[in-house]
Design a protein around this motif. Structure first.
Motif, PDB file in Angstrom:
ATOM      1  N   LEU A  43       0.827  -1.210   0.000  1.00 60.43           N
ATOM      2  CA  LEU A  43       0.000   0.000   0.000  1.00 60.43           C
ATOM      3  C   LEU A  43       0.855   1.251   0.000  1.00 60.43           C
ATOM      4  O   LEU A  43       0.492   2.255  -0.620  1.00 60.43           O
ATOM      5  N   ALA A  44       2.007   1.208   0.665  1.00 64.54           N
ATOM      6  CA  ALA A  44       2.940   2.344   0.618  1.00 64.54           C
ATOM      7  C   ALA A  44       3.409   2.574  -0.815  1.00 64.54           C
ATOM      8  O   ALA A  44       3.506   3.722  -1.270  1.00 64.54           O
ATOM      9  N   LYS A  45       3.672   1.492  -1.554  1.00 69.75           N
ATOM     10  CA  LYS A  45       4.072   1.622  -2.961  1.00 69.75           C
ATOM     11  C   LYS A  45       2.954   2.248  -3.787  1.00 69.75           C
ATOM     12  O   LYS A  45       3.192   3.090  -4.648  1.00 69.75           O
ATOM     13  N   ILE A  46       1.732   1.822  -3.553  1.00 69.87           N
ATOM     14  CA  ILE A  46       0.591   2.380  -4.296  1.00 69.87           C
ATOM     15  C   ILE A  46       0.432   3.869  -3.985  1.00 69.87           C
ATOM     16  O   ILE A  46       0.200   4.680  -4.880  1.00 69.87           O
ATOM     17  N   LEU A  47       0.577   4.255  -2.721  1.00 67.42           N
ATOM     18  CA  LEU A  47       0.492   5.674  -2.356  1.00 67.42           C
ATOM     19  C   LEU A  47       1.599   6.479  -3.030  1.00 67.42           C
ATOM     20  O   LEU A  47       1.370   7.604  -3.492  1.00 67.42           O
ATOM     21  N   ASN A  48       2.794   5.909  -3.113  1.00 67.29           N
ATOM     22  CA  ASN A  48       3.889   6.604  -3.790  1.00 67.29           C
ATOM     23  C   ASN A  48       3.594   6.799  -5.275  1.00 67.29           C
ATOM     24  O   ASN A  48       3.939   7.832  -5.853  1.00 67.29           O
ATOM     25  N   GLU A  49       2.950   5.826  -5.910  1.00 64.98           N
ATOM     26  CA  GLU A  49       2.559   5.973  -7.314  1.00 64.98           C
ATOM     27  C   GLU A  49       1.538   7.095  -7.477  1.00 64.98           C
ATOM     28  O   GLU A  49       1.592   7.871  -8.426  1.00 64.98           O
ATOM     29  N   ALA A  50       0.604   7.194  -6.538  1.00 65.03           N
ATOM     30  CA  ALA A  50      -0.388   8.270  -6.594  1.00 65.03           C
ATOM     31  C   ALA A  50       0.303   9.620  -6.461  1.00 65.03           C
ATOM     32  O   ALA A  50      -0.031  10.577  -7.175  1.00 65.03           O
ATOM     33  N   LYS A  51       1.282   9.732  -5.564  1.00 65.08           N
ATOM     34  CA  LYS A  51       2.030  10.981  -5.382  1.00 65.08           C
ATOM     35  C   LYS A  51       2.758  11.369  -6.667  1.00 65.08           C
ATOM     36  O   LYS A  51       2.768  12.532  -7.061  1.00 65.08           O
ATOM     37  N   LYS A  52       3.391  10.388  -7.330  1.00 64.25           N
ATOM     38  CA  LYS A  52       4.097  10.653  -8.588  1.00 64.25           C
ATOM     39  C   LYS A  52       3.128  11.167  -9.651  1.00 64.25           C
ATOM     40  O   LYS A  52       3.434  12.071 -10.410  1.00 64.25           O
ATOM     41  N   PHE A  53       1.965  10.553  -9.709  1.00 60.29           N
ATOM     42  CA  PHE A  53       0.972  10.917 -10.723  1.00 60.29           C
ATOM     43  C   PHE A  53       0.442  12.327 -10.504  1.00 60.29           C
ATOM     44  O   PHE A  53       0.352  13.121 -11.427  1.00 60.29           O
ATOM     45  N   LEU A  54       0.087  12.656  -9.279  1.00 64.94           N
ATOM     46  CA  LEU A  54      -0.499  13.964  -8.988  1.00 64.94           C
ATOM     47  C   LEU A  54       0.550  15.051  -8.785  1.00 64.94           C
ATOM     48  O   LEU A  54       0.269  16.223  -8.977  1.00 64.94           O
ATOM     49  N   GLN A  55       1.741  14.675  -8.358  1.00 62.16           N
ATOM     50  CA  GLN A  55       2.849  15.595  -8.146  1.00 62.16           C
ATOM     51  C   GLN A  55       2.520  16.732  -7.184  1.00 62.16           C
ATOM     52  O   GLN A  55       3.077  17.818  -7.271  1.00 62.16           O
ATOM     53  N   GLU A  56       1.588  16.518  -6.311  1.00 62.09           N
ATOM     54  CA  GLU A  56       1.258  17.518  -5.291  1.00 62.09           C
ATOM     55  C   GLU A  56       0.567  16.828  -4.129  1.00 62.09           C
ATOM     56  O   GLU A  56      -0.002  15.763  -4.288  1.00 62.09           O
ATOM     57  N   GLY A  57       0.628  17.443  -2.970  1.00 60.65           N
ATOM     58  CA  GLY A  57      -0.058  16.894  -1.808  1.00 60.65           C
ATOM     59  C   GLY A  57       0.587  15.618  -1.301  1.00 60.65           C
ATOM     60  O   GLY A  57       1.609  15.169  -1.791  1.00 60.65           O
ATOM     61  N   SER A  58      -0.029  15.064  -0.302  1.00 60.59           N
ATOM     62  CA  SER A  58       0.440  13.807   0.256  1.00 60.59           C
ATOM     63  C   SER A  58      -0.773  12.972   0.637  1.00 60.59           C
ATOM     64  O   SER A  58      -1.875  13.498   0.781  1.00 60.59           O
ATOM     65  N   PHE A  59      -0.554  11.703   0.784  1.00 59.58           N
ATOM     66  CA  PHE A  59      -1.638  10.800   1.110  1.00 59.58           C
ATOM     67  C   PHE A  59      -1.294  10.074   2.399  1.00 59.58           C
ATOM     68  O   PHE A  59      -0.179   9.618   2.576  1.00 59.58           O
ATOM     69  N   ASN A  60      -2.276   9.957   3.302  1.00 61.67           N
ATOM     70  CA  ASN A  60      -2.014   9.330   4.591  1.00 61.67           C
ATOM     71  C   ASN A  60      -3.049   8.264   4.949  1.00 61.67           C
ATOM     72  O   ASN A  60      -3.111   7.812   6.068  1.00 61.67           O
ATOM     73  N   TYR A  61      -3.859   7.868   3.973  1.00 61.84           N
ATOM     74  CA  TYR A  61      -4.979   6.976   4.271  1.00 61.84           C
ATOM     75  C   TYR A  61      -5.325   6.152   3.041  1.00 61.84           C
ATOM     76  O   TYR A  61      -5.353   6.675   1.925  1.00 61.84           O
TER      77      TYR A  61
END
Length: 109
Positions: A43-61
């Motif tokens: 799930l940490a890997k999936i969150l990192n992919e989302a961060k790369k895609f959006l290039q802004e903000g952070s995800f914690n959930y």
């Protein structure tokens, strides 16, 4: 089976739900409060992919919904719960059988 509280009425929730993320974080929706489990590596890997895609903000959930078949579904809703910051980004990943997801623009009447 878990239930949801919508418009002052209880309904069966046709899915299994679990949550992962920051320690002591909870999310409340339709009368249910989900505490988080510790984030697991995939799930940490999936969150990192989302961060790369959006290039802004952070995800914690991360919320995981498991539907047993094509008859289980979630109804029309808004992701505007009190636990969320307004204008928070929501990223959806879907795995398994193909399903249709419909988005509607809000009415601003």
């Amino acid at each position: 089976m878990a239930t949801v509280f919508i418009y002052n009425k209880r309904y069966s929730m046709p899915r299994k739900v679990s949550a992962y993320g920051d320690t002591n974080l909870t999310y409340t929706f339709s009368g249910n409060t989900l505490p988080t489990n510790p984030l697991i590596p995939i799930l940490a890997k999936i969150l990192n992919e989302a961060k790369k895609f959006l290039q802004e903000g952070s995800f914690n959930y991360v919320q995981i919904n498991r539907y047993k078949d094509g008859y289980d579904k979630i109804g029309s809703h808004k992701d505007n719960e009190k636990d969320m910051f307004p204008d928070s980004a929501i990223v959806t990943f879907s795995f398994g059988a193909e399903r249709t997801m419909i988005f509607k623009r809000p009415n601003f009447d």
